[in-house]
Design an enzyme around this catalytic site. Structure first.
Site, PDB file in Angstrom:
ATOM      1  N   LYS A 161       0.860  -1.282   0.042  1.00 53.06           N
ATOM      2  CA  LYS A 161      -0.183  -0.088   0.143  1.00 53.06           C
ATOM      3  C   LYS A 161       1.026   1.240  -0.059  1.00 53.06           C
ATOM      4  O   LYS A 161       1.213   1.924   1.078  1.00 53.06           O
ATOM      5  CB  LYS A 161      -0.967  -0.011   1.076  1.00 53.06           C
ATOM      6  CG  LYS A 161      -2.095   0.763   0.823  1.00 53.06           C
ATOM      7  CD  LYS A 161      -3.228   0.407   2.057  1.00 53.06           C
ATOM      8  CE  LYS A 161      -4.517   1.604   1.900  1.00 53.06           C
ATOM      9  NZ  LYS A 161      -5.128   1.676   0.738  1.00 53.06           N
ATOM     10  N   CYS A 162       1.332   1.595  -1.291  1.00 53.20           N
ATOM     11  CA  CYS A 162       2.339   2.433  -1.544  1.00 53.20           C
ATOM     12  C   CYS A 162       1.762   3.677  -2.069  1.00 53.20           C
ATOM     13  O   CYS A 162       1.045   3.102  -3.243  1.00 53.20           O
ATOM     14  CB  CYS A 162       3.546   1.972  -2.135  1.00 53.20           C
ATOM     15  SG  CYS A 162       4.706   3.162  -2.907  1.00 53.20           S
TER      16      CYS A 162
END
Ligand code: PMP
Length: 314
Positions: free
Chosen positions: A166-167
């Site tokens: 989750k970048c």
């Protein structure tokens, strides 16, 4: 640059609760490579009522934050327990008594020349803000018609930029699809992966119903390993006797499904009316989607005994 968001007076930053207005990060930060989590806390009892808050699946979310950090070789400068305490302190400081969204953000600070990707230190910010749920019996927002399209953009392949982390960088891909859908008059988009199979939404996973079975793409279809998806895959068969299957889904299957819905912390359980203007199913929202959403609301409200371990008091 201010980390302020939606007006909650206080957030947590680098060890203390401060006014969100004063949560400043440097203009020299390499923000593009930050990681984050999206977590919700719901009030007890009726999900629409006021009261004390329970955080849904705190451990799963925080474990995923550490997974994102591992994938991106980022070292988070706090322990997991400290971030829970920080979240509780921030909820208390704001005096929140209704549902809130919690978004721990890890921002890389300024790197060394030649910059890109070299940061070794990180700012940790936890902004929190209120939201209105779609869930709960009779909530009209749940049944709103939602027309989706298959995006002309493919989901980022996992050997280029892993959707599994989750970048923030991944959300450039989502934003392209969101903006294309808005331009063409749709409510949102569904990605195909680089192989041409169904991947996920722009900020949620997708599930379809065929022959009464709930089917969702595997992690190898360039999806984020969604906490909501895992929760549904657990409670649908165990609590509701609804069969589930994890396998690749073709684009054509979207069109001939009995029902389809998005699932995620933000989207909760969001029914889909049509894909590419082809209506899905005969009833809207479909009966399986409704059962899954109603049970989700019950779990969040703390009314399902065997799922209480998914709730952490805030
Ligand atoms: N996919 C993407 C791209 C997302 O941003 C999200 C929201 N975090 C999800 C799926 C759903 O994940 P979760 O259920 O953990 O919120």
């Amino acid at each position: 640059m201010s980390a302020g968001f939606h007006g909650a007076k206080y957030c947590w930053m680098n060890g203390k609760v401060i006014e969100t207005e004063k949560a400043l990060v440097s203009a020299m930060n390499e923000v593009f490579f930050g990681i984050f989590e999206g977590i919700k806390a719901y009030t007890k009892g009726d999900v629409l009522s006021k009261g004390r808050l329970n955080i849904f699946q705190w451990n799963a979310h925080i474990d995923r934050l550490w997974d994102s950090a591992a994938i991106c070789s980022i070292k988070i400068p706090y322990k997991k327990e400290r971030l829970l305490q920080a979240t509780k302190e921030t909820i208390k400081a704001n005096g929140f008594q209704s549902n809130v969204y919690i978004q721990p953000r890890i921002w890389p600070k300024e790197g060394a020349e030649p910059f890109m990707g070299t940061a070794k230190e990180f700012d940790v910010v936890i902004p929190i803000w209120k939201f209105e749920t779609l869930l709960g019996k009779g909530n009209a927002r749940f049944s709103k018609k939602r027309r989706l399209m298959v995006s002309s953009w493919r989901r980022i392949p996992s050997d280029a930029l892993p959707a599994q982390a989750k970048c923030w960088a991944n959300y450039g891909n989502s934003a392209l699809a969101v903006r294309e859908a808005a331009r063409l008059g749709y409510d949102g988009a569904i990605f195909l992966d680089s192989r041409g199979f169904v991947s996920e939404g722009t900020g949620a996973c997708i599930m379809v119903v065929r022959d009464g079975k709930v089917i969702t793409p595997p992690v190898t279809a360039s999806i984020l390993e969604s906490v909501t998806r895992t929760s549904v895959l657990t409670y649908a068969p165990e609590d509701l006797s609804i069969p589930v299957e994890v396998r690749d889904i073709t684009r054509a299957e979207l069109y001939v499904s009995e029902e389809a819905f998005l699932c995620g912390t933000g989207y909760e359980i969001t029914p889909i009316t049509s894909v590419d203007d082809i209506p899905i199913g005969e009833e809207y929202p479909g009966p399986v989607t409704k059962r899954i959403a109603e049970h989700y609301a019950e779990i969040l409200a703390g009314n399902v005994k065997k799922r209480k371990m998914w709730l952490t008091p805030a």
